[in-house]
Each structure stands twice: as C-alpha cells, then as structure tokens.
Design a protein around this motif. Structure first.
Motif, PDB file in Angstrom:
ATOM      1  N   ALA A  17      -1.472   4.739 -16.699  1.00  0.00           N
ATOM      2  CA  ALA A  17      -0.385   5.528 -17.287  1.00  0.00           C
ATOM      3  C   ALA A  17      -0.366   6.940 -16.724  1.00  0.00           C
ATOM      4  O   ALA A  17      -1.405   7.586 -16.593  1.00  0.00           O
ATOM      5  CB  ALA A  17      -0.537   5.575 -18.806  1.00  0.00           C
ATOM      6  N   GLY A  18       0.818   7.381 -16.366  1.00  0.00           N
ATOM      7  CA  GLY A  18       0.993   8.737 -15.865  1.00  0.00           C
ATOM      8  C   GLY A  18       0.568   8.937 -14.424  1.00  0.00           C
ATOM      9  O   GLY A  18       0.549  10.071 -13.934  1.00  0.00           O
ATOM     10  N   ARG A  19       0.200   7.873 -13.739  1.00  0.00           N
ATOM     11  CA  ARG A  19      -0.226   7.962 -12.340  1.00  0.00           C
ATOM     12  C   ARG A  19       0.640   7.053 -11.490  1.00  0.00           C
ATOM     13  O   ARG A  19       1.072   5.984 -11.940  1.00  0.00           O
ATOM     14  CB  ARG A  19      -1.688   7.503 -12.174  1.00  0.00           C
ATOM     15  CG  ARG A  19      -2.741   8.275 -12.933  1.00  0.00           C
ATOM     16  CD  ARG A  19      -3.113   9.616 -12.323  1.00  0.00           C
ATOM     17  NE  ARG A  19      -3.500   9.618 -10.949  1.00  0.00           N
ATOM     18  CZ  ARG A  19      -4.758   9.670 -10.517  1.00  0.00           C
ATOM     19  NH1 ARG A  19      -5.763   9.699 -11.369  1.00  0.00           N
ATOM     20  NH2 ARG A  19      -5.010   9.707  -9.224  1.00  0.00           N
ATOM     21  N   ALA A  20       0.876   7.454 -10.263  1.00  0.00           N
ATOM     22  CA  ALA A  20       1.512   6.562  -9.295  1.00  0.00           C
ATOM     23  C   ALA A  20       0.475   5.518  -8.877  1.00  0.00           C
ATOM     24  O   ALA A  20      -0.730   5.732  -9.062  1.00  0.00           O
ATOM     25  CB  ALA A  20       1.978   7.360  -8.084  1.00  0.00           C
ATOM     26  N   PRO A  21       0.910   4.396  -8.299  1.00  0.00           N
ATOM     27  CA  PRO A  21      -0.073   3.414  -7.837  1.00  0.00           C
ATOM     28  C   PRO A  21      -1.004   4.029  -6.791  1.00  0.00           C
ATOM     29  O   PRO A  21      -0.583   4.886  -6.005  1.00  0.00           O
ATOM     30  CB  PRO A  21       0.779   2.315  -7.197  1.00  0.00           C
ATOM     31  CG  PRO A  21       2.140   2.500  -7.773  1.00  0.00           C
ATOM     32  CD  PRO A  21       2.281   3.964  -8.064  1.00  0.00           C
ATOM     33  N   LEU A  22      -2.252   3.604  -6.790  1.00  0.00           N
ATOM     34  CA  LEU A  22      -3.165   3.967  -5.713  1.00  0.00           C
ATOM     35  C   LEU A  22      -2.758   3.144  -4.503  1.00  0.00           C
ATOM     36  O   LEU A  22      -2.639   1.913  -4.601  1.00  0.00           O
ATOM     37  CB  LEU A  22      -4.616   3.641  -6.100  1.00  0.00           C
ATOM     38  CG  LEU A  22      -5.633   3.819  -4.975  1.00  0.00           C
ATOM     39  CD1 LEU A  22      -5.827   5.302  -4.655  1.00  0.00           C
ATOM     40  CD2 LEU A  22      -6.952   3.156  -5.340  1.00  0.00           C
ATOM     41  N   THR A  23      -2.530   3.787  -3.379  1.00  0.00           N
ATOM     42  CA  THR A  23      -2.158   3.096  -2.147  1.00  0.00           C
ATOM     43  C   THR A  23      -3.057   3.611  -1.036  1.00  0.00           C
ATOM     44  O   THR A  23      -3.090   4.817  -0.772  1.00  0.00           O
ATOM     45  CB  THR A  23      -0.680   3.345  -1.798  1.00  0.00           C
ATOM     46  OG1 THR A  23       0.130   2.909  -2.894  1.00  0.00           O
ATOM     47  CG2 THR A  23      -0.275   2.605  -0.543  1.00  0.00           C
ATOM     48  N   VAL A  24      -3.814   2.692  -0.419  1.00  0.00           N
ATOM     49  CA  VAL A  24      -4.768   3.056   0.621  1.00  0.00           C
ATOM     50  C   VAL A  24      -4.720   2.039   1.753  1.00  0.00           C
ATOM     51  O   VAL A  24      -4.409   0.871   1.536  1.00  0.00           O
ATOM     52  CB  VAL A  24      -6.206   3.149   0.060  1.00  0.00           C
ATOM     53  CG1 VAL A  24      -6.342   4.289  -0.941  1.00  0.00           C
ATOM     54  CG2 VAL A  24      -6.635   1.846  -0.577  1.00  0.00           C
ATOM     55  N   PRO A  25      -5.047   2.470   2.986  1.00  0.00           N
ATOM     56  CA  PRO A  25      -5.106   1.522   4.104  1.00  0.00           C
ATOM     57  C   PRO A  25      -6.383   0.685   4.014  1.00  0.00           C
ATOM     58  O   PRO A  25      -7.441   1.193   3.637  1.00  0.00           O
ATOM     59  CB  PRO A  25      -5.121   2.426   5.339  1.00  0.00           C
ATOM     60  CG  PRO A  25      -5.698   3.720   4.852  1.00  0.00           C
ATOM     61  CD  PRO A  25      -5.309   3.847   3.410  1.00  0.00           C
ATOM     62  N   VAL A  26      -6.263  -0.601   4.318  1.00  0.00           N
ATOM     63  CA  VAL A  26      -7.417  -1.502   4.285  1.00  0.00           C
ATOM     64  C   VAL A  26      -7.345  -2.532   5.402  1.00  0.00           C
ATOM     65  O   VAL A  26      -6.264  -2.898   5.854  1.00  0.00           O
ATOM     66  CB  VAL A  26      -7.545  -2.266   2.939  1.00  0.00           C
ATOM     67  CG1 VAL A  26      -7.811  -1.335   1.783  1.00  0.00           C
ATOM     68  CG2 VAL A  26      -6.341  -3.142   2.676  1.00  0.00           C
ATOM     69  N   TRP A  27      -8.507  -2.991   5.807  1.00  0.00           N
ATOM     70  CA  TRP A  27      -8.615  -4.204   6.603  1.00  0.00           C
ATOM     71  C   TRP A  27      -8.618  -5.364   5.620  1.00  0.00           C
ATOM     72  O   TRP A  27      -9.116  -5.243   4.496  1.00  0.00           O
ATOM     73  CB  TRP A  27      -9.908  -4.233   7.387  1.00  0.00           C
ATOM     74  CG  TRP A  27      -9.993  -3.251   8.519  1.00  0.00           C
ATOM     75  CD1 TRP A  27      -9.005  -2.443   8.997  1.00  0.00           C
ATOM     76  CD2 TRP A  27     -11.143  -2.999   9.319  1.00  0.00           C
ATOM     77  NE1 TRP A  27      -9.471  -1.702  10.041  1.00  0.00           N
ATOM     78  CE2 TRP A  27     -10.791  -2.020  10.268  1.00  0.00           C
ATOM     79  CE3 TRP A  27     -12.442  -3.487   9.324  1.00  0.00           C
ATOM     80  CZ2 TRP A  27     -11.682  -1.538  11.221  1.00  0.00           C
ATOM     81  CZ3 TRP A  27     -13.319  -3.009  10.275  1.00  0.00           C
ATOM     82  CH2 TRP A  27     -12.945  -2.053  11.213  1.00  0.00           C
ATOM     83  N   TYR A  28      -8.058  -6.493   6.026  1.00  0.00           N
ATOM     84  CA  TYR A  28      -7.983  -7.653   5.150  1.00  0.00           C
ATOM     85  C   TYR A  28      -8.103  -8.906   5.993  1.00  0.00           C
ATOM     86  O   TYR A  28      -8.061  -8.858   7.226  1.00  0.00           O
ATOM     87  CB  TYR A  28      -6.650  -7.668   4.375  1.00  0.00           C
ATOM     88  CG  TYR A  28      -5.462  -7.907   5.280  1.00  0.00           C
ATOM     89  CD1 TYR A  28      -4.951  -9.193   5.459  1.00  0.00           C
ATOM     90  CD2 TYR A  28      -4.883  -6.876   5.999  1.00  0.00           C
ATOM     91  CE1 TYR A  28      -3.883  -9.428   6.317  1.00  0.00           C
ATOM     92  CE2 TYR A  28      -3.820  -7.096   6.856  1.00  0.00           C
ATOM     93  CZ  TYR A  28      -3.326  -8.369   7.012  1.00  0.00           C
ATOM     94  OH  TYR A  28      -2.286  -8.605   7.873  1.00  0.00           O
ATOM     95  N   GLN A  29      -8.229 -10.053   5.335  1.00  0.00           N
ATOM     96  CA  GLN A  29      -8.261 -11.339   6.014  1.00  0.00           C
ATOM     97  C   GLN A  29      -7.270 -12.259   5.331  1.00  0.00           C
ATOM     98  O   GLN A  29      -7.126 -12.231   4.099  1.00  0.00           O
ATOM     99  CB  GLN A  29      -9.674 -11.923   5.970  1.00  0.00           C
ATOM    100  CG  GLN A  29      -9.859 -13.221   6.715  1.00  0.00           C
ATOM    101  CD  GLN A  29      -9.550 -13.142   8.187  1.00  0.00           C
ATOM    102  OE1 GLN A  29      -8.381 -12.986   8.567  1.00  0.00           O
ATOM    103  NE2 GLN A  29     -10.537 -13.253   9.029  1.00  0.00           N
ATOM    104  N   TYR A  30      -6.564 -13.056   6.141  1.00  0.00           N
ATOM    105  CA  TYR A  30      -5.593 -14.012   5.610  1.00  0.00           C
ATOM    106  C   TYR A  30      -5.345 -15.093   6.651  1.00  0.00           C
ATOM    107  O   TYR A  30      -5.246 -14.809   7.842  1.00  0.00           O
ATOM    108  CB  TYR A  30      -4.263 -13.318   5.279  1.00  0.00           C
ATOM    109  CG  TYR A  30      -3.192 -14.286   4.819  1.00  0.00           C
ATOM    110  CD1 TYR A  30      -3.220 -14.839   3.548  1.00  0.00           C
ATOM    111  CD2 TYR A  30      -2.176 -14.680   5.679  1.00  0.00           C
ATOM    112  CE1 TYR A  30      -2.274 -15.750   3.130  1.00  0.00           C
ATOM    113  CE2 TYR A  30      -1.210 -15.594   5.278  1.00  0.00           C
ATOM    114  CZ  TYR A  30      -1.263 -16.121   4.005  1.00  0.00           C
ATOM    115  OH  TYR A  30      -0.327 -17.033   3.590  1.00  0.00           O
ATOM    116  N   ALA A  31      -5.219 -16.328   6.199  1.00  0.00           N
ATOM    117  CA  ALA A  31      -4.792 -17.451   7.035  1.00  0.00           C
ATOM    118  C   ALA A  31      -3.585 -18.078   6.349  1.00  0.00           C
ATOM    119  O   ALA A  31      -3.560 -18.175   5.113  1.00  0.00           O
ATOM    120  CB  ALA A  31      -5.911 -18.471   7.191  1.00  0.00           C
ATOM    121  N   PRO A  32      -2.557 -18.483   7.124  1.00  0.00           N
ATOM    122  CA  PRO A  32      -1.355 -19.050   6.523  1.00  0.00           C
ATOM    123  C   PRO A  32      -1.671 -20.145   5.497  1.00  0.00           C
ATOM    124  O   PRO A  32      -2.505 -21.011   5.727  1.00  0.00           O
ATOM    125  CB  PRO A  32      -0.593 -19.618   7.716  1.00  0.00           C
ATOM    126  CG  PRO A  32      -0.994 -18.717   8.844  1.00  0.00           C
ATOM    127  CD  PRO A  32      -2.462 -18.443   8.594  1.00  0.00           C
TER     128      PRO A  32
END
Length: 141
Positions: free
Chosen positions: A26-41
């Motif tokens: 509440a009262g805060r914008a979303p935290l948005t940060v750059p990250v490495w991630y993994q994903y396969a279709p």
C-alpha cells in the motif's frame, strides 16, 4: 500486432534481461528490477534471488510477479508474463551455472559462478507459472 502463443513463448525463451515487477504494498509503486531468468516454451519461468532480499520478501508476500522482456531490433517486440509463484527452493550450483550460461560468454561463466556462489549470500529459485500474457511486435519503426 499481437504475437501468437508460439511466438511469445519463443521470444521469452531467448536470453533477454527481464524487468521483474512485484507488488510493493500500500502506498508504494511496484518494485521493478532487472533480472536474469530461465524459461522454456510451455514451461514455467524461474529467477534466482537472495533469500533475504526485498525482492524475495515481496514475491513471497504477493505470491505472484511479472516478467517483461523487450527488444528494439530488428523490430520493436515485447512480451510480458504474469503468474503465481508455484515453488520456492534453495538454489543449487547447477541452477546458478545454467542461468549464468544463458547470459555470459562461455569463458566467463566459471569465474562468475565461483564469485557469485561465494559472495552473493544464500540464493533461492522462485518458479512462476505463466498465467497472463501481453505481447506485441510493432514492426520496424
């Protein structure tokens, strides 16, 4: 033009740096940060993060997060995926190596993994089930 399911999943599977967003309360914008991630279709997405990080605390409190990736060449294209956390487990050296190899030149992986394993503190893997997608290819601008 919206991407097809196959196009958006393949695009997310490419090694982009993602913007991770999570509700910051509440009262805060979303935290948005750059990250490495993994994903396969067709699978789940996962990120590594510090066990005691603010990012992990917010993800655990919210139970969900968003990953957004984009590129500007050869066309302007983006994909955003949001979904629930389905598992959080301690990170392994193999997972750290897997995600590092996705982003770094082969000759840099071992050095980075050794440094990160020794210096980044306890890490966890947070798995997210893709639930909602927004994607587009705007063509060449």
């Amino acid at each position: 033009m919206a991407l097809t399911r196959e196009e958006r999943e393949q695009f997310l599977a490419e090694p982009h740096v993602a913007a991770l967003s999570v509700d910051a309360g509440a009262g805060r914008a979303p935290l948005t940060v750059p990250v490495w991630y993994q994903y396969a279709p067709g699978g789940n997405a996962w990120v590594l993060t510090g066990l005691h990080s603010r990012k992990n605390q917010l993800i655990q409190a919210s139970g969900r997060f968003t990953l957004m990736v984009d590129r500007v060449e050869p066309t302007v294209r983006y994909a955003s995926v949001e979904g629930p956390v389905i598992d959080t487990i301690p990170a392994t050296l193999e997972e750290l190596r897997e995600v590092a190899a996705r982003y770094l030149p082969a000759e840099k992986v071992d050095g980075y993994v050794d440094f990160a394993w020794k210096n980044h503190g306890e890490q966890i893997v947070v798995h997210m089930r893709p639930e909602r997608w927004v994607s587009s290819d705007l063509g060449q601008l």
